[in-house]
Design a protein around this motif. Structure first.
Motif: not given
Length: 571
Positions: A374-399
């Protein structure tokens, strides 16, 4: 019956008379001269007739010609004379029947034939005599030559013992000459001190290098941690050295091995896609040997390729499942399948696996996690994952408006790579060191982690440090979501990270910028053993849910997913 009457002939006598007549007719046609077998048969018949007839006078001319009076013939008469008499009698009878003219012509022809036969016999006899004389002359000449050779050998030759003695004397003379030549070569070396100084230096260098190698190996064995002896596997950093000259490995397989050993290809999804792409190229360029089935020939080629790849780096769960999937479809090919059709089906299955299990599955997981942000959330992730990168980028592009915290450690540069990728896409990000996780966890709303594998008991295998982050989130009651493809599910059980893991490079633990680091000369200290583990195991009690392309599931549903994957994909 009166005494002058002739007694009737028996059956055997009549048969003998008929056979004598047949023989006389054959002689008339001159068939006896052409076929010697017929003459022998006629002679046998005449002899049988003589033996079978009784000593009775007969009025038949044939009987009279065949029956012989024993008183008229001398005992000393030979068999040939008897045959000649019989032949003369038969020819006389034939002349009487055919006429005098015919008889004369036949006699002349028979006489000419006999004369020709005599001439041929004489010629053959002359030829045989000439041949014998020539052979005898040749034998005499050969004998003379042999005698001449033997006399020459006797004059100049020696006994075997004398020849052996001469050979030994020659060998000893040659040895003495060699020793004298060596002495002459060695003398100037003794006079020149420079040559004698260089030789021991090379020997000393070789000895020093061998001793250093032995000491290094002893130190490496001594500096291994006892609890992790089963994890120390020697992976060659230069895999090209292990490839034989006449190897049948595909260039794509060799390239992938070099990339895996140098850590150019990292991440479970990237390694799986790279493996499937190399297998696709291998199948495309594979040439089936003669008199072999496609599945068996390709299976042997696949085994050698995988053996090379696994020596460069240990396979991950996604690679193991991909190989199972490929072998499952390879075994289902019929025996009489065409090579072109088999290659086409395998390439289509590989493309379908990448499309469905990685690309479409990643899109489904991204949509499921996006609905939880949801808007205003703080998402924490660890390391580097191609799937997590895809999730965060698509969520940001979705608004969606949120902030990202990327946690990393000094040992691995993966978090810095993740931060660089997210910042390039325009996401607001903050880098946090692993030691400050507990401090920033109070500001975090959700924790989204990647996974290298999900075990049958629900435990998650991921990069080292993931379990610490999940433990800190559990202490603050923050939800922990693990995004994982179903092709990473594996039917194995790890109770902890000590059972199965990979040992990283110990030099990664050092601070390369600090020249005064106490770990700089750790190899020379036997009491110091740095340990760099690649993965850790997060227990299922620290994980809120696992987000898959099927649904958001608890960790305890891993066996259900494994049964489903086995029935659908043969994994």
């Amino acid at each position: 019956m009166s005494s002058n009457e002739i007694p009737p002939k028996s059956r055997d006598e009549i048969k003998a008379a008929r056979q004598a007549k047949k023989a006389a007719k054959l002689k008339v046609n001159n068939k006896t001269t052409e076929n010697p077998q017929l003459t022998k048969e006629i002679e046998n018949l005449n002899e049988n007739n003589i033996n079978s007839k009784p000593k009775v006078e007969s009025t038949d001319e044939v009987d009279k010609s065949v029956v012989i009076n024993p008183n008229a013939v001398d005992i000393s008469t030979s068999r040939e004379q008897i045959k000649a008499d019989r032949a003369a009698k038969k020819s006389a009878k034939q002349l009487k029947k055919k006429g005098a003219a015919d008889g004369e012509s036949n006699v002349q022809s028979s006489v000419k034939k006999e004369l020709k036969e005599d001439d041929s016999v004489k010629q053959n006899e002359d030829m045989t005599v000439k041949d014998v004389v020539e052979t005898l002359k040749n034998i005499v000449s050969v004998a003379k030559e042999v005698n001449e050779i033997t006399t020459k050998q006797e004059e100049t030759g020696k006994s075997k013992a004398e020849l052996r003695a001469e050979r030994r004397a020659k060998q000893e003379a040659q040895r003495a000459a060699k020793q004298a030549a060596e002495k002459k070569v060695v003398k100037p070396k003794l006079e020149a001190p420079t040559v004698n100084v260089d030789v021991p230096k090379k020997e000393e260098k070789v000895i020093k290098s061998k001793t250093l190698e032995k000491s290094k190996t002893k130190l490496q064995l001594a500096q291994r941690f006892n609890w992790f002896q089963h994890l120390y596997t020697e992976f060659d950093k230069n895999p090209l050295k292990k490839i034989p000259i006449n190897s049948n490995l595909h260039p794509a397989i060799v390239k992938l091995g070099v990339q895996l050993s140098s850590r150019v290809v990292k991440g479970s999804n990237a390694r799986c896609i790279a493996l499937l792409d190399a297998l696709n190229k291998m199948v495309r360029d594979y040439v089936l040997p003669a008199k072999t089935e496609f599945s068996r020939g390709l299976e042997s080629h696949l085994a050698s390729s995988l053996e090379f790849l696994w020596t460069t780096r240990e396979p991950c769960a996604s690679q193991i499942n991909a190989v199972k999937f490929f072998r499952h479809h390879l075994a289902q090919l019929p025996n009489n399948v065409d090579e072109f059709d088999a290659k086409k089906t395998l390439q289509e299955e590989i493309d379908r696996y990448i499309r469905e299990q990685i690309e479409m599955a990643g899109e489904a997981i991204s949509i499921a996690v996006r609905n939880k942000i949801s808007n205003g959330d703080t998402i924490l992730t660890y390391g580097c994952s191609s799937l997590i990168e895809q999730i965060l980028c698509e969520a940001w592009e979705a608004g969606l408006q949120f902030r990202t915290l990327v946690v990393g450690s000094r040992v691995s540069p993966d978090a810095a790579e993740m931060l660089r990728r997210l910042c390039a896409r325009g996401l607001p990000c903050t880098y946090v060191d692993f030691t400050a996780v507990n401090y920033v966890m109070k500001t975090v709303s959700k924790v989204v982690l990647g996974a290298g594998a999900l075990l049958a008991n629900g435990a998650v295998v991921s990069a080292a440090g993931t379990a610490g982050v999940a433990l800190a989130a559990r202490a603050r009651n923050r939800p922990v979501l693990v995004a994982c493809h179903t092709h990473k599910f594996i039917d194995s059980l790890y109770t902890d990270a000590f059972m199965h893991n990979q040992i990283g490079d110990p030099d990664d633990l050092l601070e390369k910028s600090d020249d005064n680091s106490p770990l700089k000369d750790w190899r020379s200290n036997l009491n110091l053993t740095p340990l760099n583990l690649t993965y850790d195991v997060t227990p299922p009690c620290l994980i809120t849910a696992v987000v898959t392309e099927l649904a958001i599931l608890p960790c305890t549903s891993a066996p259900v997913v494994l049964r489903f994957k086995l029935s659908e994909y043969g994994v």
